[in-house]
Design a protein around this motif. Structure first.
Motif, PDB file in Angstrom:
ATOM      1  N   VAL A 178     -24.533 100.463 -20.806  1.00 58.26           N
ATOM      2  CA  VAL A 178     -24.907 101.681 -21.528  1.00 58.26           C
ATOM      3  C   VAL A 178     -23.726 102.640 -21.588  1.00 58.26           C
ATOM      4  CG1 VAL A 178     -26.391 103.716 -21.460  1.00 58.26           C
ATOM      5  CG2 VAL A 178     -27.361 101.456 -21.003  1.00 58.26           C
ATOM      6  N   TRP A 179     -23.026 102.796 -20.467  1.00 59.96           N
ATOM      7  CA  TRP A 179     -21.894 103.722 -20.429  1.00 59.96           C
ATOM      8  C   TRP A 179     -20.798 103.304 -21.416  1.00 59.96           C
ATOM      9  CZ3 TRP A 179     -16.698 103.201 -19.373  1.00 59.96           C
ATOM     10  CH2 TRP A 179     -15.984 104.401 -19.212  1.00 59.96           C
ATOM     11  N   VAL A 180     -20.428 102.030 -21.419  1.00 57.69           N
ATOM     12  CA  VAL A 180     -19.378 101.564 -22.339  1.00 57.69           C
ATOM     13  C   VAL A 180     -19.828 101.717 -23.786  1.00 57.69           C
ATOM     14  CG1 VAL A 180     -18.023  99.573 -23.097  1.00 57.69           C
ATOM     15  CG2 VAL A 180     -18.365  99.978 -20.660  1.00 57.69           C
ATOM     16  N   SER A 181     -21.110 101.454 -24.073  1.00 58.03           N
ATOM     17  CA  SER A 181     -21.625 101.585 -25.437  1.00 58.03           C
ATOM     18  C   SER A 181     -21.588 103.035 -25.908  1.00 58.03           C
ATOM     19  CB  SER A 181     -23.052 101.034 -25.512  1.00 58.03           C
ATOM     20  OG  SER A 181     -23.088  99.674 -25.159  1.00 58.03           O
ATOM     21  N   VAL A 182     -21.932 103.954 -25.023  1.00 62.64           N
ATOM     22  CA  VAL A 182     -21.842 105.381 -25.352  1.00 62.64           C
ATOM     23  C   VAL A 182     -20.384 105.786 -25.509  1.00 62.64           C
ATOM     24  CG1 VAL A 182     -22.252 107.715 -24.479  1.00 62.64           C
ATOM     25  CG2 VAL A 182     -24.022 105.973 -24.249  1.00 62.64           C
ATOM     26  N   TYR A 183     -19.567 105.353 -24.573  1.00 61.82           N
ATOM     27  CA  TYR A 183     -18.128 105.666 -24.587  1.00 61.82           C
ATOM     28  C   TYR A 183     -17.484 105.238 -25.896  1.00 61.82           C
ATOM     29  CZ  TYR A 183     -13.223 104.406 -23.711  1.00 61.82           C
ATOM     30  OH  TYR A 183     -11.869 104.233 -23.809  1.00 61.82           O
ATOM     31  N   ASN A 184     -17.727 104.008 -26.305  1.00 61.22           N
ATOM     32  CA  ASN A 184     -17.086 103.478 -27.508  1.00 61.22           C
ATOM     33  C   ASN A 184     -17.440 104.297 -28.740  1.00 61.22           C
ATOM     34  OD1 ASN A 184     -15.791 101.690 -29.356  1.00 61.22           O
ATOM     35  ND2 ASN A 184     -17.739 100.676 -29.700  1.00 61.22           N
ATOM     36  N   LEU A 185     -18.725 104.506 -28.961  1.00 58.56           N
ATOM     37  CA  LEU A 185     -19.140 105.254 -30.153  1.00 58.56           C
ATOM     38  C   LEU A 185     -18.665 106.698 -30.099  1.00 58.56           C
ATOM     39  CD1 LEU A 185     -22.766 104.247 -31.192  1.00 58.56           C
ATOM     40  CD2 LEU A 185     -20.615 103.735 -32.342  1.00 58.56           C
ATOM     41  N   PHE A 186     -18.771 107.310 -28.951  1.00 57.40           N
ATOM     42  CA  PHE A 186     -18.496 108.736 -28.848  1.00 57.40           C
ATOM     43  C   PHE A 186     -17.014 109.037 -29.028  1.00 57.40           C
ATOM     44  CE2 PHE A 186     -18.970 113.038 -27.304  1.00 57.40           C
ATOM     45  CZ  PHE A 186     -20.265 113.347 -27.671  1.00 57.40           C
ATOM     46  N   VAL A 187     -16.154 108.296 -28.341  1.00 57.73           N
ATOM     47  CA  VAL A 187     -14.726 108.614 -28.434  1.00 57.73           C
ATOM     48  C   VAL A 187     -14.174 108.296 -29.820  1.00 57.73           C
ATOM     49  CG1 VAL A 187     -14.337 108.333 -25.950  1.00 57.73           C
ATOM     50  CG2 VAL A 187     -13.970 106.380 -27.481  1.00 57.73           C
ATOM     51  N   VAL A 188     -14.705 107.256 -30.470  1.00 54.19           N
ATOM     52  CA  VAL A 188     -14.246 106.941 -31.826  1.00 54.19           C
ATOM     53  C   VAL A 188     -14.734 107.999 -32.811  1.00 54.19           C
ATOM     54  CG1 VAL A 188     -14.412 105.273 -33.712  1.00 54.19           C
ATOM     55  CG2 VAL A 188     -14.043 104.468 -31.383  1.00 54.19           C
ATOM     56  N   SER A 189     -15.980 108.449 -32.645  1.00 46.19           N
ATOM     57  CA  SER A 189     -16.496 109.511 -33.509  1.00 46.19           C
ATOM     58  C   SER A 189     -15.679 110.786 -33.359  1.00 46.19           C
ATOM     59  CB  SER A 189     -17.966 109.789 -33.177  1.00 46.19           C
ATOM     60  OG  SER A 189     -18.453 110.893 -33.919  1.00 46.19           O
ATOM     61  N   VAL A 190     -15.355 111.146 -32.120  1.00 49.14           N
ATOM     62  CA  VAL A 190     -14.541 112.336 -31.873  1.00 49.14           C
ATOM     63  C   VAL A 190     -13.165 112.176 -32.502  1.00 49.14           C
ATOM     64  CG1 VAL A 190     -13.362 113.623 -30.053  1.00 49.14           C
ATOM     65  CG2 VAL A 190     -15.768 113.065 -29.798  1.00 49.14           C
ATOM     66  N   PHE A 191     -12.597 110.978 -32.393  1.00 48.61           N
ATOM     67  CA  PHE A 191     -11.286 110.732 -32.993  1.00 48.61           C
ATOM     68  C   PHE A 191     -11.310 110.988 -34.494  1.00 48.61           C
ATOM     69  CE2 PHE A 191      -8.686 107.800 -35.483  1.00 48.61           C
ATOM     70  CZ  PHE A 191      -7.412 108.160 -35.068  1.00 48.61           C
ATOM     71  N   TRP A 192     -12.271 110.384 -35.197  1.00 53.83           N
ATOM     72  CA  TRP A 192     -12.294 110.533 -36.655  1.00 53.83           C
ATOM     73  C   TRP A 192     -12.690 111.942 -37.085  1.00 53.83           C
ATOM     74  CZ3 TRP A 192      -9.558 107.865 -39.692  1.00 53.83           C
ATOM     75  CH2 TRP A 192      -9.318 106.503 -39.466  1.00 53.83           C
ATOM     76  N   THR A 193     -13.488 112.614 -36.278  1.00 52.57           N
ATOM     77  CA  THR A 193     -13.783 114.024 -36.561  1.00 52.57           C
ATOM     78  C   THR A 193     -12.498 114.842 -36.512  1.00 52.57           C
ATOM     79  OG1 THR A 193     -16.023 113.847 -35.656  1.00 52.57           O
ATOM     80  CG2 THR A 193     -15.056 116.046 -35.771  1.00 52.57           C
ATOM     81  N   PHE A 194     -11.683 114.591 -35.503  1.00 53.97           N
ATOM     82  CA  PHE A 194     -10.407 115.288 -35.363  1.00 53.97           C
ATOM     83  C   PHE A 194      -9.492 114.977 -36.541  1.00 53.97           C
ATOM     84  CE2 PHE A 194      -6.392 115.790 -32.556  1.00 53.97           C
ATOM     85  CZ  PHE A 194      -6.249 117.108 -32.969  1.00 53.97           C
ATOM     86  N   MET A 195      -9.450 113.713 -36.970  1.00 61.46           N
ATOM     87  CA  MET A 195      -8.611 113.334 -38.113  1.00 61.46           C
ATOM     88  C   MET A 195      -9.067 114.044 -39.387  1.00 61.46           C
ATOM     89  SD  MET A 195      -6.221 111.304 -37.040  1.00 61.46           S
ATOM     90  CE  MET A 195      -6.223 112.318 -35.550  1.00 61.46           C
ATOM     91  N   ALA A 196     -10.390 114.110 -39.588  1.00 54.96           N
ATOM     92  CA  ALA A 196     -10.919 114.789 -40.776  1.00 54.96           C
ATOM     93  C   ALA A 196     -10.639 116.279 -40.745  1.00 54.96           C
ATOM     94  CB  ALA A 196     -12.430 114.541 -40.889  1.00 54.96           C
ATOM     95  N   ASP A 197     -10.482 116.836 -39.545  1.00 56.74           N
ATOM     96  CA  ASP A 197     -10.159 118.249 -39.379  1.00 56.74           C
ATOM     97  C   ASP A 197      -8.658 118.494 -39.501  1.00 56.74           C
ATOM     98  OD1 ASP A 197     -10.969 120.855 -39.024  1.00 56.74           O
ATOM     99  OD2 ASP A 197     -10.889 120.768 -36.844  1.00 56.74           O
ATOM    100  N   LEU A 198      -7.872 117.493 -39.162  1.00 52.89           N
ATOM    101  CA  LEU A 198      -6.420 117.629 -39.124  1.00 52.89           C
ATOM    102  C   LEU A 198      -5.775 117.414 -40.487  1.00 52.89           C
ATOM    103  CD1 LEU A 198      -4.271 118.083 -36.830  1.00 52.89           C
ATOM    104  CD2 LEU A 198      -3.961 115.598 -36.833  1.00 52.89           C
TER     105      LEU A 198
END
Length: 428
Positions: free
Chosen positions: A113-133
């Motif tokens: 569960v932790w790895v599944s949450v980790y994977n989705l969350f950190v990738v989502s945060v990454f692309w959110t940052f890219m869309a903001d940058l």
């Protein structure tokens, strides 16, 4: 040399390379954890996977409002490193628990569960940052190459596991992921200091997003674009879950023993990443520039519909590898960058709140429902052919939504703004 692969301007080279490295560190770290997670998950058989998906979905329901609260009050240069160090801390806790000799079967559900949450969350945060940058025009040119950083990480990670797992120990490889997570946090700090757009816009991006904790959900239901993106994500995740189960059954029939199954999964993943990298470096930016977002968004669902039909007729390893390699490559190289380009045209609250909800809660919610649905149809005796064919209309609906999103973006989103550069700013 970089300009041979991507249409990048001189003032963008630094941010683009750091963004490439940022995504590389994230995905390389995940690729190191993934084999350990999958090995633990299969210890109790496939029957337990729906429960793990359900638990992941419930955790997401808590995590997303917490993230929304953080970005409402603090600037991104503080929140994003905090997110990565939060996961780093938990990774070190898992490492310590496993090193103390706690029964792996007891740790396996929580770690999955932790790895599944980790994977989705950190990738989502990454692309959110890219869309903001980056602005829309930059995203069309640069997101394909930046996405290749993640694909490169997904190639290097398994190589490190293969090279070091036996002499070092698989559990000890968690420490490499921990180092890579800290490197990701440092990339955020570096990018937060670099301006890829006009200085006034960069300064406003450093302010807290503001708004309420549940604003992402409110914005989702009030925007046709966000509803379309949520439906697109839901349909993609549903077909992914059905394909995952098809893969498990085909590999289980075609490979005898744990080592043979592991080799089969590794073979599939290898060809997926190789094909994805080729497309990201040489095709994505040019295809979007020439044919528009519609083509980029449509390829993956079209391949998915044809692939499930192919699996219904020829449910073998060759068809599975070909289908999954083409589908995942088109998703990561074309559709995913195309989706992220659409988010460059929305306001910051939508990027940091609604986008996170779609990328995590909607995705895992679809996983959960689809997993139980697949299991129910299997119990009812639908059979491999019927299960594969049942995914075809879902893929066709996904294709329809993708085409609509491209048309809606042309009609309603603001036109792409040119990237800022020093000479134009000085002229003002």
């Amino acid at each position: 040399m970089l300009k041979r692969f991507v249409n990048v301007k001189d003032e963008e080279i630094g941010p683009v390379l750091v963004s490439f490295l940022y995504f590389f560190t994230l995905m390389c770290g995940y690729a190191i954890l993934k084999p350990l997670r999958d090995e633990m998950a299969t210890a109790k058989g496939v029957q337990g996977v729906p429960w793990l998906f359900t638990a992941t979905f419930l955790v997401m329901l808590v995590a997303v409002p917490v993230f929304s609260a953080l970005v409402s009050r603090w600037p991104r240069r503080r929140v994003l490193p905090l997110v990565y160090r939060f996961f780093l801390l938990h990774l070190l806790i898992f490492f310590g628990v496993l090193k103390l000799g706690v029964d792996r079967n007891a740790v396996a559900p929580a770690f999955f569960v932790w790895v599944s949450v980790y994977n989705l969350f950190v990738v989502s945060v990454f692309w959110t940052f890219m869309a903001d940058l980056f602005v829309n025009e930059q995203g069309r040119r640069l997101f394909g190459f930046i996405a290749a950083g993640g694909t490169t990480g997904m190639l290097v990670g398994p190589f490190l596991v293969k090279l070091l797992a036996e002499p070092v120990g698989a559990t000890n490889l968690m420490l490499i992921t921990a180092v890579l997570l800290e490197a990701s946090a440092q990339c955020v700090r570096r990018l937060s200091r670099q301006e890829t757009v006009a200085p006034s816009q960069a300064r406003s991006a450093e302010a807290p997003v503001g708004g309420g904790v549940f604003a992402g959900l409110r914005l989702l239901f009030s925007s046709p674009l966000l509803r379309g993106l949520a439906l697109q994500m839901l349909l993609y995740a549903a077909t992914s879950t059905f394909l995952y189960y098809q893969q498990v059954h085909i590999v289980d029939r075609g490979a005898s023993g744990a080592n043979a199954r592991a080799a089969a999964f590794a073979n599939i993943d290898f060809w997926v990443q190789v094909l994805t990298l080729v497309l990201q470096l040489g095709v994505t930016g040019r295809l979007i520039h020439r044919f528009g977002l519609g083509a980029a968004l449509a390829v993956a669902p079209l391949i998915t519909a044809l692939g499930f039909a192919g699996l219904a007729l020829l449910p073998g390893m060759g068809m599975l590898i070909s289908f999954k390699a083409l589908r995942n490559a088109s998703h990561y190289a074309l559709e995913r960058p195309g989706r992220e380009i659409l988010f460059t045209g929305v306001d910051r609250e939508t990027k940091y709140k609604s986008k996170g909800f779609i990328d995590t809660v909607v995705y895992r919610g679809s996983d959960t429902v689809s997993s139980w649905l697949y299991r129910g149809l299997d119990v009812l005796g639908l059979g491999p052919m019927g299960l594969a064919l049942s995914a075809v209309p879902v893929a066709c609906l996904w294709l329809t939504v993708s085409v609509w999103l491209a048309r809606y973006s042309r009609a309603h989103l603001p036109p792409a703004q040119p990237a800022w550069n020093a000479s134009t700013d000085a002229a003002r």
